[in-house]
Design a protein around this motif. Structure first.
Motif, PDB file in Angstrom:
ATOM      1  N   ALA A  65       0.840  -1.191   0.000  1.00 26.90           N
ATOM      2  CA  ALA A  65       0.000   0.000   0.000  1.00 26.90           C
ATOM      3  C   ALA A  65       0.876   1.242   0.000  1.00 26.90           C
ATOM      4  O   ALA A  65       2.019   1.219   0.465  1.00 26.90           O
ATOM      5  CB  ALA A  65      -0.929   0.011   1.217  1.00 26.90           C
ATOM      6  N   SER A  66       0.322   2.323  -0.522  1.00 30.24           N
ATOM      7  CA  SER A  66       1.024   3.605  -0.526  1.00 30.24           C
ATOM      8  C   SER A  66      -0.001   4.705  -0.778  1.00 30.24           C
ATOM      9  O   SER A  66      -1.183   4.434  -0.979  1.00 30.24           O
ATOM     10  CB  SER A  66       2.115   3.643  -1.606  1.00 30.24           C
ATOM     11  N   THR A  67       0.471   5.939  -0.782  1.00 32.74           N
ATOM     12  CA  THR A  67      -0.407   7.066  -1.063  1.00 32.74           C
ATOM     13  C   THR A  67      -1.009   6.934  -2.460  1.00 32.74           C
ATOM     14  O   THR A  67      -0.268   6.841  -3.448  1.00 32.74           O
ATOM     15  CB  THR A  67       0.373   8.389  -0.979  1.00 32.74           C
ATOM     16  N   PRO A  68      -2.337   6.901  -2.606  1.00 35.79           N
ATOM     17  CA  PRO A  68      -2.954   6.768  -3.931  1.00 35.79           C
ATOM     18  C   PRO A  68      -2.944   8.105  -4.665  1.00 35.79           C
ATOM     19  O   PRO A  68      -3.894   8.875  -4.615  1.00 35.79           O
ATOM     20  CB  PRO A  68      -4.382   6.311  -3.597  1.00 35.79           C
ATOM     21  N   MET A  69      -1.852   8.365  -5.358  1.00 33.72           N
ATOM     22  CA  MET A  69      -1.632   9.692  -5.925  1.00 33.72           C
ATOM     23  C   MET A  69      -0.886   9.567  -7.248  1.00 33.72           C
ATOM     24  O   MET A  69       0.082   8.815  -7.339  1.00 33.72           O
ATOM     25  CB  MET A  69      -0.795  10.513  -4.920  1.00 33.72           C
ATOM     26  N   PRO A  70      -1.297  10.281  -8.298  1.00 36.38           N
ATOM     27  CA  PRO A  70      -0.547  10.257  -9.555  1.00 36.38           C
ATOM     28  C   PRO A  70       0.804  10.947  -9.400  1.00 36.38           C
ATOM     29  O   PRO A  70       0.998  11.767  -8.496  1.00 36.38           O
ATOM     30  CB  PRO A  70      -1.454  10.999 -10.534  1.00 36.38           C
ATOM     31  N   LEU A  71       1.733  10.605 -10.290  1.00 34.33           N
ATOM     32  CA  LEU A  71       3.094  11.121 -10.197  1.00 34.33           C
ATOM     33  C   LEU A  71       3.157  12.645 -10.123  1.00 34.33           C
ATOM     34  O   LEU A  71       3.838  13.185  -9.236  1.00 34.33           O
ATOM     35  CB  LEU A  71       3.934  10.605 -11.370  1.00 34.33           C
ATOM     36  N   PRO A  72       2.493  13.417 -11.001  1.00 37.22           N
ATOM     37  CA  PRO A  72       2.623  14.872 -10.915  1.00 37.22           C
ATOM     38  C   PRO A  72       2.167  15.430  -9.564  1.00 37.22           C
ATOM     39  O   PRO A  72       2.796  16.339  -9.011  1.00 37.22           O
ATOM     40  CB  PRO A  72       1.746  15.382 -12.060  1.00 37.22           C
ATOM     41  N   GLU A  73       1.078  14.867  -9.045  1.00 38.19           N
ATOM     42  CA  GLU A  73       0.575  15.338  -7.755  1.00 38.19           C
ATOM     43  C   GLU A  73       1.542  14.973  -6.638  1.00 38.19           C
ATOM     44  O   GLU A  73       1.770  15.756  -5.704  1.00 38.19           O
ATOM     45  CB  GLU A  73      -0.797  14.722  -7.496  1.00 38.19           C
ATOM     46  N   TYR A  74       2.146  13.778  -6.734  1.00 35.22           N
ATOM     47  CA  TYR A  74       3.121  13.380  -5.716  1.00 35.22           C
ATOM     48  C   TYR A  74       4.338  14.297  -5.744  1.00 35.22           C
ATOM     49  O   TYR A  74       4.830  14.728  -4.693  1.00 35.22           O
ATOM     50  CB  TYR A  74       3.546  11.929  -5.926  1.00 35.22           C
ATOM     51  N   VAL A  75       4.835  14.596  -6.938  1.00 41.45           N
ATOM     52  CA  VAL A  75       5.978  15.508  -7.062  1.00 41.45           C
ATOM     53  C   VAL A  75       5.645  16.856  -6.429  1.00 41.45           C
ATOM     54  O   VAL A  75       6.453  17.429  -5.686  1.00 41.45           O
ATOM     55  CB  VAL A  75       6.379  15.672  -8.540  1.00 41.45           C
ATOM     56  N   ASP A  76       4.450  17.369  -6.676  1.00 40.10           N
ATOM     57  CA  ASP A  76       4.037  18.643  -6.076  1.00 40.10           C
ATOM     58  C   ASP A  76       4.006  18.545  -4.555  1.00 40.10           C
ATOM     59  O   ASP A  76       4.382  19.492  -3.848  1.00 40.10           O
ATOM     60  CB  ASP A  76       2.662  19.053  -6.586  1.00 40.10           C
ATOM     61  N   SER A  77       3.569  17.400  -4.022  1.00 38.84           N
ATOM     62  CA  SER A  77       3.481  17.251  -2.567  1.00 38.84           C
ATOM     63  C   SER A  77       4.860  17.223  -1.917  1.00 38.84           C
ATOM     64  O   SER A  77       5.029  17.666  -0.783  1.00 38.84           O
ATOM     65  CB  SER A  77       2.710  15.972  -2.212  1.00 38.84           C
ATOM     66  N   ILE A  78       5.853  16.684  -2.626  1.00 39.10           N
ATOM     67  CA  ILE A  78       7.216  16.629  -2.101  1.00 39.10           C
ATOM     68  C   ILE A  78       7.935  17.957  -2.322  1.00 39.10           C
ATOM     69  O   ILE A  78       8.752  18.394  -1.506  1.00 39.10           O
ATOM     70  CB  ILE A  78       7.998  15.468  -2.752  1.00 39.10           C
ATOM     71  N   GLY A  79       7.638  18.604  -3.457  1.00 42.92           N
ATOM     72  CA  GLY A  79       8.228  19.905  -3.729  1.00 42.92           C
ATOM     73  C   GLY A  79       9.613  19.861  -4.335  1.00 42.92           C
ATOM     74  O   GLY A  79      10.304  20.883  -4.371  1.00 42.92           O
ATOM     75  N   ASP A  80      10.037  18.694  -4.810  1.00 39.91           N
ATOM     76  CA  ASP A  80      11.383  18.570  -5.376  1.00 39.91           C
ATOM     77  C   ASP A  80      11.327  17.489  -6.459  1.00 39.91           C
ATOM     78  O   ASP A  80      11.475  16.304  -6.177  1.00 39.91           O
ATOM     79  CB  ASP A  80      12.378  18.186  -4.277  1.00 39.91           C
ATOM     80  N   ALA A  81      11.121  17.915  -7.705  1.00 39.75           N
ATOM     81  CA  ALA A  81      10.947  16.968  -8.804  1.00 39.75           C
ATOM     82  C   ALA A  81      12.208  16.142  -9.029  1.00 39.75           C
ATOM     83  O   ALA A  81      12.133  14.923  -9.253  1.00 39.75           O
ATOM     84  CB  ALA A  81      10.576  17.714 -10.082  1.00 39.75           C
ATOM     85  N   ARG A  82      13.365  16.779  -8.970  1.00 43.45           N
ATOM     86  CA  ARG A  82      14.605  16.032  -9.218  1.00 43.45           C
ATOM     87  C   ARG A  82      14.812  14.961  -8.159  1.00 43.45           C
ATOM     88  O   ARG A  82      15.247  13.842  -8.473  1.00 43.45           O
ATOM     89  CB  ARG A  82      15.806  16.976  -9.279  1.00 43.45           C
TER      90      ARG A  82
END
Length: 218
Positions: free
Chosen positions: A149-166
């Motif tokens: 199991a993990s956060t049910p979130m698409p990649l772009p939204e997850y990147v936004d939540s972390i704030g660091d795409a690289r």
């Protein structure tokens, strides 16, 4: 600037690295420590939904977490769970693990010490480490059923939540590398990797997303 090709390749890795399991009731939930408090949030949600009666949070600190989680990843996860209303009696903390193998091994040992009968584990991780965690658990805890199991979130939204795409793309590449090299070292079970995923991984490596690669054994 991250290229369109890199984003496309990252999406391939993101999709592959998730196990796409449907959560179901298990003996215990194990939340793997990391920089992402979303792991704690998902574990709490599973507890609230009656999927697990007991939570183990596991993790010390790493170079990514030592500054903002100085008391250790598992302890910060525990604090988050208590803030969200989980009773202290339902949370165990394993504070020593510094890699996925230790997360699994030390959690297993802690539960055995506490006399908890474990037939199945809801294994909660970051989205891009589901497959790595699953493969490691199947190697080190083969007698139990593992549900990822993990956060049910698409990649772009997850990147936004972390704030660091690289950072996220580097982590994706590092997780994929481990899926390729760790089975031969005995750290996890072998899994078939589609050629398209391997090609995407190699392109991302060539593009410089390499800060989370593991050193190859000499």
């Amino acid at each position: 600037m991250i290229s369109a090709q890199a984003w496309s390749d990252a999406q391939l890795l993101w999709d592959f690295q998730q196990m796409h399991h449907t959560p179901r009731p298990c003996s215990v939930g194990v939340g793997l420590g990391s920089h992402d408090l979303g792991v704690a949030d998902v574990t709490v949600d599973l507890y609230r939904r009656g999927m697990i009666p007991l939570i183990v949070f596991t993790g010390a600190t790493s170079r990514t977490t030592r500054e903002h989680m100085p008391r250790g990843e598992a302890e910060h996860y525990r604090e988050r769970a208590l803030e969200l209303g989980v009773p202290d009696s339902a949370v165990l903390v394993e504070p020593r693990a510094r890699n996925t193998g230790e997360n699994i091994r030390f959690s297993r040992e802690l539960l055995a010490e506490r006399g908890v009968d474990v037939a199945s584990v809801l294994l909660v991780s970051k989205p891009y480490e589901e497959r790595r965690a699953f493969a490691t658990a199947r190697r080190l805890w083969p007698e139990v059923e593992i549900v990822s199991a993990s956060t049910p979130m698409p990649l772009p939204e997850y990147v936004d939540s972390i704030g660091d795409a690289r950072l996220v793309l580097d982590m994706l590449v590092g997780a994929q590398q481990r899926l390729l090299i760790y089975p031969e070292q005995g750290f996890m079970i072998h899994q078939e990797v589609p050629a398209s995923v391997t090609t995407a991984y190699e392109r991302l490596r060539a593009a410089g997303f390499t800060s989370r690669l593991a050193p190859r054994p000499s």
